[in-house]
Scaffold this motif. Structure first.
Motif, PDB file in Angstrom:
ATOM      1  N   VAL A   1      12.173 -29.314   9.861  1.00  0.00           N
ATOM      2  CA  VAL A   1      12.136 -28.004   9.207  1.00  0.00           C
ATOM      3  C   VAL A   1      11.208 -27.003   9.892  1.00  0.00           C
ATOM      4  O   VAL A   1      11.344 -25.805   9.709  1.00  0.00           O
ATOM      5  N   GLY A   2      10.247 -27.471  10.670  1.00  0.00           N
ATOM      6  CA  GLY A   2       9.403 -26.569  11.441  1.00  0.00           C
ATOM      7  C   GLY A   2       8.036 -26.263  10.867  1.00  0.00           C
ATOM      8  O   GLY A   2       7.306 -25.447  11.434  1.00  0.00           O
ATOM      9  N   THR A   3       7.659 -26.896   9.769  1.00  0.00           N
ATOM     10  CA  THR A   3       6.333 -26.617   9.201  1.00  0.00           C
ATOM     11  C   THR A   3       5.206 -27.014  10.147  1.00  0.00           C
ATOM     12  O   THR A   3       4.123 -26.435  10.096  1.00  0.00           O
ATOM     13  N   SER A   4       5.454 -27.966  11.045  1.00  0.00           N
ATOM     14  CA  SER A   4       4.420 -28.399  11.985  1.00  0.00           C
ATOM     15  C   SER A   4       4.151 -27.365  13.071  1.00  0.00           C
ATOM     16  O   SER A   4       3.203 -27.493  13.840  1.00  0.00           O
ATOM     17  N   LEU A   5       4.979 -26.337  13.141  1.00  0.00           N
ATOM     18  CA  LEU A   5       4.829 -25.289  14.160  1.00  0.00           C
ATOM     19  C   LEU A   5       4.186 -24.026  13.588  1.00  0.00           C
ATOM     20  O   LEU A   5       4.249 -22.957  14.207  1.00  0.00           O
ATOM     21  N   ALA A   6       3.546 -24.153  12.427  1.00  0.00           N
ATOM     22  CA  ALA A   6       2.974 -22.986  11.749  1.00  0.00           C
ATOM     23  C   ALA A   6       1.988 -22.219  12.619  1.00  0.00           C
ATOM     24  O   ALA A   6       1.854 -20.999  12.488  1.00  0.00           O
ATOM     25  N   ASN A   7       1.290 -22.911  13.516  1.00  0.00           N
ATOM     26  CA  ASN A   7       0.268 -22.265  14.346  1.00  0.00           C
ATOM     27  C   ASN A   7       0.682 -22.121  15.811  1.00  0.00           C
ATOM     28  O   ASN A   7      -0.108 -21.675  16.637  1.00  0.00           O
ATOM     29  N   ALA A   8       1.888 -22.537  16.156  1.00  0.00           N
ATOM     30  CA  ALA A   8       2.317 -22.609  17.560  1.00  0.00           C
ATOM     31  C   ALA A   8       2.602 -21.232  18.154  1.00  0.00           C
ATOM     32  O   ALA A   8       3.131 -20.345  17.485  1.00  0.00           O
ATOM     33  N   PHE A   9       2.235 -21.069  19.434  1.00  0.00           N
ATOM     34  CA  PHE A   9       2.457 -19.800  20.122  1.00  0.00           C
ATOM     35  C   PHE A   9       2.524 -20.014  21.632  1.00  0.00           C
ATOM     36  O   PHE A   9       2.153 -21.057  22.143  1.00  0.00           O
TER      37      PHE A   9
END
Length: 193
Positions: free
Chosen positions: A127-135
């Motif tokens: 779902v992508g919640t682990s990418l909340a801080n990714a950039f």
């Protein structure tokens, strides 16, 4: 009526520079569980991309992390085990406008708990919640940079990112011409009134 027209032309001349919009200067495509990527310099200027930073952001429970493989980049922001890290930087690049830099071989994992540290490679974030801080951040040879966040979507879904720099409000010759014309009309109107 002429006074209204002169004021309208003057206001239009002053407002046109504020209509600048975002200009795409690069794109990135992430695939293969977002572990592989291609960064294309689409800037029209002569500035080369000299650095690509790919970060999963601040570590925390349920946040993605990188595992040992750097794909030729330099790892930083290590977790307490010294094996997992949050950021990978590709330095010493010279990606000219129109050129593409490809990278791969990264290994994404999931932080189950930060304290005590527990990381798993067997759970996929769908779902992508682990990418909340990714950039991702790009640094250019002229000193400018651009950053964009990853979309919060599953790791198996490719990401298409766009890097933008908002144009500065610098008066363009047409806007200055309109401003000058407006002031000329006002001046002539007053002189012959």
């Amino acid at each position: 009526m002429q006074k209204f027209l002169a004021i309208a032309v003057t206001v239009l001349g002053l407002c046109l520079p504020g209509l600048a919009s975002a200009t795409p200067i690069a794109t990135a495509t992430l695939s293969g569980f977002i572990q592989n990527g291609a960064v294309t310099n689409s800037a029209s200027a002569t500035a080369n991309i000299t650095q690509v930073v790919y970060s999963l952001g601040s570590a925390g429970d349920g946040i993605a992390t990188w595992d040992t493989n750097t794909g030729g980049g330099i790892a930083s922001d290590f977790l307490s085990d010294g094996k997992h890290f949050q950021t990978i930087s590709f330095l010493g690049l010279s990606i000219a406008p129109g050129a593409t830099f490809n990278f791969g071989g990264l290994d994404i994992d999931l932080i189950e708990t930060l304290s005590p540290l527990s990381v798993t490679g067997s759970i996929l974030d769908m779902v992508g919640t682990s990418l909340a801080n990714a950039f991702m951040t790009l640094v250019y040879s002229d000193g400018s940079s651009a950053t964009t966040s990853l979309a919060q979507q599953g790791w198996t879904t490719p990401q298409n990112l766009e890097f933008n720099i908002t144009s500065q409000n610098v008066p363009v010759p047409g806007a200055l011409g309109l401003l000058g014309l407006g002031l000329l009309v006002i001046g002539l109107r007053r002189r012959y009134a």
